[in-house]
Design a protein around this motif. Structure first.
Motif, short mmCIF file in Angstrom:
data_model
loop_
_atom_site.label_atom_id
_atom_site.label_comp_id
_atom_site.label_asym_id
_atom_site.label_seq_id
_atom_site.Cartn_x
_atom_site.Cartn_y
_atom_site.Cartn_z
N LEU A 5 2.54 -5.22 5.79
CA LEU A 5 3.95 -5.33 5.52
C LEU A 5 4.46 -6.19 6.61
O LEU A 5 4.87 -6.99 5.62
CB LEU A 5 4.75 -3.81 6.25
CG LEU A 5 4.57 -2.84 5.35
CD1 LEU A 5 5.16 -1.26 5.96
CD2 LEU A 5 5.11 -2.87 3.85
N GLN A 6 3.75 -6.47 7.73
CA GLN A 6 4.56 -7.89 8.05
C GLN A 6 4.61 -9.58 7.67
O GLN A 6 5.12 -10.03 7.54
CB GLN A 6 3.73 -8.05 9.46
CG GLN A 6 4.52 -8.88 10.47
CD GLN A 6 3.39 -9.22 12.04
OE1 GLN A 6 2.90 -8.29 12.26
NE2 GLN A 6 4.65 -9.91 12.74
N ARG A 7 3.42 -9.04 7.11
CA ARG A 7 2.58 -10.73 6.25
C ARG A 7 3.16 -10.68 4.77
O ARG A 7 4.13 -11.43 4.41
CB ARG A 7 1.23 -11.00 6.01
CG ARG A 7 0.23 -10.85 6.70
CD ARG A 7 -1.41 -11.76 6.68
NE ARG A 7 -1.97 -10.06 6.38
CZ ARG A 7 -2.36 -9.32 6.63
NH1 ARG A 7 -2.98 -9.29 7.94
NH2 ARG A 7 -2.71 -8.37 6.53
N ALA B 205 8.89 1.68 4.51
CA ALA B 205 8.50 2.27 3.16
C ALA B 205 7.68 3.91 3.59
O ALA B 205 7.01 3.68 5.44
CB ALA B 205 6.64 1.61 2.86
N ASN B 206 7.96 4.22 3.04
CA ASN B 206 7.04 5.71 3.83
C ASN B 206 5.34 6.30 3.70
O ASN B 206 5.36 5.63 2.73
CB ASN B 206 8.28 6.94 3.44
CG ASN B 206 7.99 7.70 1.93
OD1 ASN B 206 7.77 7.07 1.03
ND2 ASN B 206 9.38 8.17 1.59
N ARG B 207 5.64 6.94 3.94
CA ARG B 207 3.81 7.53 3.69
C ARG B 207 3.58 7.66 1.99
O ARG B 207 2.65 7.30 1.76
CB ARG B 207 3.51 8.87 4.11
CG ARG B 207 3.23 8.85 5.71
CD ARG B 207 2.76 9.96 6.36
NE ARG B 207 2.80 9.89 7.73
CZ ARG B 207 2.09 10.22 8.34
NH1 ARG B 207 1.09 10.71 8.24
NH2 ARG B 207 2.16 10.14 9.79
N LYS B 208 4.89 7.87 1.29
CA LYS B 208 4.54 8.32 -0.37
C LYS B 208 4.83 7.36 -1.04
O LYS B 208 4.22 6.82 -1.98
CB LYS B 208 5.40 9.04 -0.69
CG LYS B 208 5.40 10.49 -0.08
CD LYS B 208 6.58 11.34 -0.52
CE LYS B 208 6.27 13.01 0.27
NZ LYS B 208 7.07 14.02 -0.15
N GLY B 209 5.11 6.00 -0.36
CA GLY B 209 5.14 4.70 -0.61
C GLY B 209 6.63 4.23 -1.48
O GLY B 209 6.89 3.69 -1.71
N ALA B 210 7.63 5.77 -1.23
CA ALA B 210 8.97 5.01 -1.08
C ALA B 210 9.75 4.19 0.26
O ALA B 210 9.36 4.59 0.42
CB ALA B 210 9.63 6.49 -1.57
N GLY B 211 11.13 3.47 -0.50
CA GLY B 211 10.89 2.84 1.06
C GLY B 211 12.03 2.05 0.12
O GLY B 211 12.94 2.00 -0.97
N GLU B 212 12.34 0.55 1.01
CA GLU B 212 13.52 -0.32 1.30
C GLU B 212 13.25 -1.81 1.05
O GLU B 212 12.35 -1.22 1.96
CB GLU B 212 14.45 0.36 1.76
CG GLU B 212 14.78 -0.04 2.68
CD GLU B 212 16.19 0.42 3.68
OE1 GLU B 212 15.80 0.03 4.76
OE2 GLU B 212 17.09 0.73 2.81
#
Length: 113
Positions: free
Chosen positions: A64-66, A83-90
């Motif tokens: 994610l940092q890259r 992102a959460n563990r299910k892959g959803a996020g912002e």
């Protein structure tokens, strides 16, 4: 007229006690501390307001940092991904002025129609 203060006092007491009895006892969740407090000196409870720690794997954090760095370079704005563990996020792209916003929108291909 001498009985009126006594009647009002009794009514107010009854109403106040009824309110105390009906109120939920939420103080325990706000006042709970690890360990005991031996005296009445001020105690630090700021840790109660901190968000719970996340359990992301270090490899996921690096990826994610890259990706954030790549997006920041590509769009010329600070990129943040959550992102959460299910892959959803912002995905958040930050800008410091309206001119920077206009440039960011142009790089994203958004026109002012």
């Amino acid at each position: 007229t001498t009985d009126l203060p006594l009647i009002l006092n009794s009514t107010v007491k009854r109403s106040l006690m009824q309110g105390f009895d009906e109120a939920s006892e939420t103080y325990e969740q706000f006042c709970a501390m690890d360990g005991s407090v031996p005296d009445f000196r001020p105690q630090t409870v700021a840790r109660l307001l901190a968000p719970p720690p996340t359990r992301e794997t270090p490899a996921h954090d690096r990826d994610l940092q890259r990706l954030e760095e790549s997006l920041s370079e590509r769009f010329g704005a600070q990129a943040r991904i959550r992102a959460n563990r299910k892959g959803a996020g912002e995905l958040r792209l930050s800008f410091g002025s309206l001119d920077e916003l206009d440039g960011l929108l142009a790089r994203l291909g958004v026109s002012e129609d």
